[in-house]
Write an enzyme that holds these catalytic residues in place. Structure first.
Site, PDB file in Angstrom:
ATOM      1  N   GLN A  62       0.813  -1.219   0.000  1.00  0.00           N
ATOM      2  CA  GLN A  62       0.000   0.000   0.000  1.00  0.00           C
ATOM      3  C   GLN A  62       0.844   1.265   0.000  1.00  0.00           C
ATOM      4  OE1 GLN A  62      -1.524  -1.102   4.127  1.00  0.00           O
ATOM      5  NE2 GLN A  62      -1.616   1.121   4.266  1.00  0.00           N
ATOM      6  N   HIS A  74      -5.309  -0.974  11.814  1.00  0.00           N
ATOM      7  CA  HIS A  74      -4.794  -1.569  10.582  1.00  0.00           C
ATOM      8  C   HIS A  74      -5.542  -2.857  10.279  1.00  0.00           C
ATOM      9  CE1 HIS A  74      -1.792  -2.113   7.468  1.00  0.00           C
ATOM     10  NE2 HIS A  74      -1.395  -3.281   7.947  1.00  0.00           N
ATOM     11  N   ASN A  78       0.195  -9.246   5.285  1.00  0.00           N
ATOM     12  CA  ASN A  78       0.150  -7.798   5.415  1.00  0.00           C
ATOM     13  C   ASN A  78       0.120  -7.164   4.031  1.00  0.00           C
ATOM     14  OD1 ASN A  78       0.164  -5.255   6.611  1.00  0.00           O
ATOM     15  ND2 ASN A  78       1.834  -5.731   7.993  1.00  0.00           N
TER      16      ASN A  78
END
Length: 445
Positions: A64, A364, A386
């Site tokens: 990201q 998160h 992740n």
């Protein structure tokens, strides 16, 4: 002690510090190496290996970068597994820039509608202050993403790839926020001048046109129709011609979003277990499905997540990732660092107290792609995908100890078929409405 700190107090503090030689040693190590590096526990890394009795094959690691889109990346990483299975693909990514575009536009409309609904609220009041603080930041929730997908579908990454702005959203967000605050002023001013609701919404329409133009310039125009071409694991060429994003989702992802529910663990006295909750002013798509949570004991979140992974399906989850975690090794465990030993003090707040006093909340979103069950079927560590690229952890994967799950995991999203009959009934209760600033209204970034 008096109201103010006196020099006699400082002398006592210094004497207490110097009385224990360990404090001097800790000071030297910490000044030279930093707090966390001075008390990292190697034993914790050894105790939490990256081997799991249940492990789901996932695609290549995503990144990201400098954006707060973890909730999108995590959801898309769950959804792409469905496409990879249907098309026999080794890897593929869904565009993260595509939902970013629509999320910003929908959040702008959501914000302006909230301004219209609160025209009688005082400008200096807490509600308007809350609305103006962060009108369309990057963060979000599962239900918000589900609303975007239901309306706009998804597209392969090749159809709307990452750009400089999508990977580093701060400048775009800042400029859009400036415009939205300007637009909020214009709407409130027009209302004070006696303009009708119809006239205010006409003004909003022109305001949103400006936001749309800014988004196109920043991110590019999202595709309305596309042709997807790729090769599968057997090197067979695949072409999917002239398909809309909505059709692509329906045919190749085909998850029924109505079947997926958010379970939370908020063990505070104001949120009894077995009740559903929503948060005032939290959302993005007007007319979409409101954010809704079912609050359950943490063991119930684990049971549902394990059942889903036993069926080969990954699990979207939200946690406070910065707590007791080591990015280099990809470890999230309560004993990652011996902070109590370093500072000769304790940190005794429990999960409920941390929520109540602003010490922790969901920050998160990631994906559970595995779990290790011991001889009794009890989980002791979890495999986490992740969205920070391949450098952290083991090729981007983290390992989460079960005790860390207890303390810092706040939300999992599962198919409701993995819930008990009582839980499925509970999720349909009329939700209790929480204040906008409640910690359960936090957004994953």
């Amino acid at each position: 002690m008096k109201e103010n700190i006196e020099f006699s107090n400082l002398k006592d503090y210094e004497s207490t510090f110097e009385a224990d030689r360990k404090n001097e040693v800790a000071m030297h190590a910490t000044v030279a190496n930093g707090i966390l590096e001075s008390c990292k526990a190697v034993e914790a890394v050894v105790a939490n290996s990256h081997n799991f009795s249940i492990s789901i094959e996932a695609g290549e690691m995503t990144n990201q970068k400098k954006s707060g889109r973890c909730w999108m990346f995590a959801a898309l990483n769950v959804m792409r597994l469905e496409i990879m299975e249907k098309l026999n693909l080794k890897n593929m990514e869904l565009s993260q820039a595509y939902p970013l575009f629509w999320d910003k536009l929908e959040k702008a409309n959501y914000f302006l509608e909230n301004i219209i609904e609160t025209l009688e609220e005082p400008l200096e009041g807490r509600v308007i202050n809350y609305l103006l603080k962060d009108p369309l930041g990057d963060g979000g929730q599962w239900d918000m993403f589900a609303d975007l997908v239901a309306k706009y579908g998804v597209v392969p990454k090749e159809m709307m790839p990452e750009s400089k702005v999508s990977s580093e959203t701060n400048r775009m967000n800042r400029l859009l926020t400036v415009k939205l605050r300007e637009f909020a002023y214009a709407l409130r001013t027009a209302n004070s001048q006696g303009k009708s609701l119809e006239e205010l919404r006409k003004l909003k329409e022109s305001q949103l046109s400006t936001i749309y133009t800014m988004l196109c310039i920043s991110l590019g125009k999202p595709p309305k129709e596309f042709t997807y071409e790729t090769r599968d694991k057997d090197d067979k060429f695949i072409r999917i011609s002239k398909i809309t994003p909505q059709e692509f989702y329906k045919k190749y992802v085909s998850l029924n979003l109505e079947d997926y529910v958010s379970l939370i663990n908020a063990p505070t006295s104001d949120k009894p277990f077995g009740k559903t909750y929503t948060v005032q002013y939290l959302g993005n798509v007007r007319g979409g499905k409101p954010v809704r949570y079912l609050n359950l004991p943490i063991e119930e979140l684990k049971k549902a997540a394990i059942k889903q992974m036993q069926d080969g399906k990954a699990v979207w989850f939200g946690s406070d990732v910065g707590q007791n975690s080591d990015k280099d090794s990809g470890l999230m465990a309560l004993d990652t660092y011996d902070l109590e030993g370093l500072f000769s003090t304790t940190f005794p707040l429990d999960k409920a107290q941390r929520l109540d006093y602003g010490e922790s909340l969901m920050t998160h979103a990631m994906v559970l792609t595995g779990v290790n069950l011991d001889e009794n079927g009890t989980p002791n560590r979890w495999r986490v995908e992740n969205s920070w690229g391949e450098e952290p952890g083991v090729k981007g994967y983290f390992v989460m100890s079960d005790d860390w799950f207890n303390e810092y995991t706040y939300q999992v999203v599962v198919n409701k078929k993995y819930l008990s009959k009582e839980q499925r009934e509970a999720i349909n209760q009329e939700p209790i409405v929480l204040k906008p600033w409640d910690p359960m209204g936090s957004l994953a970034k």
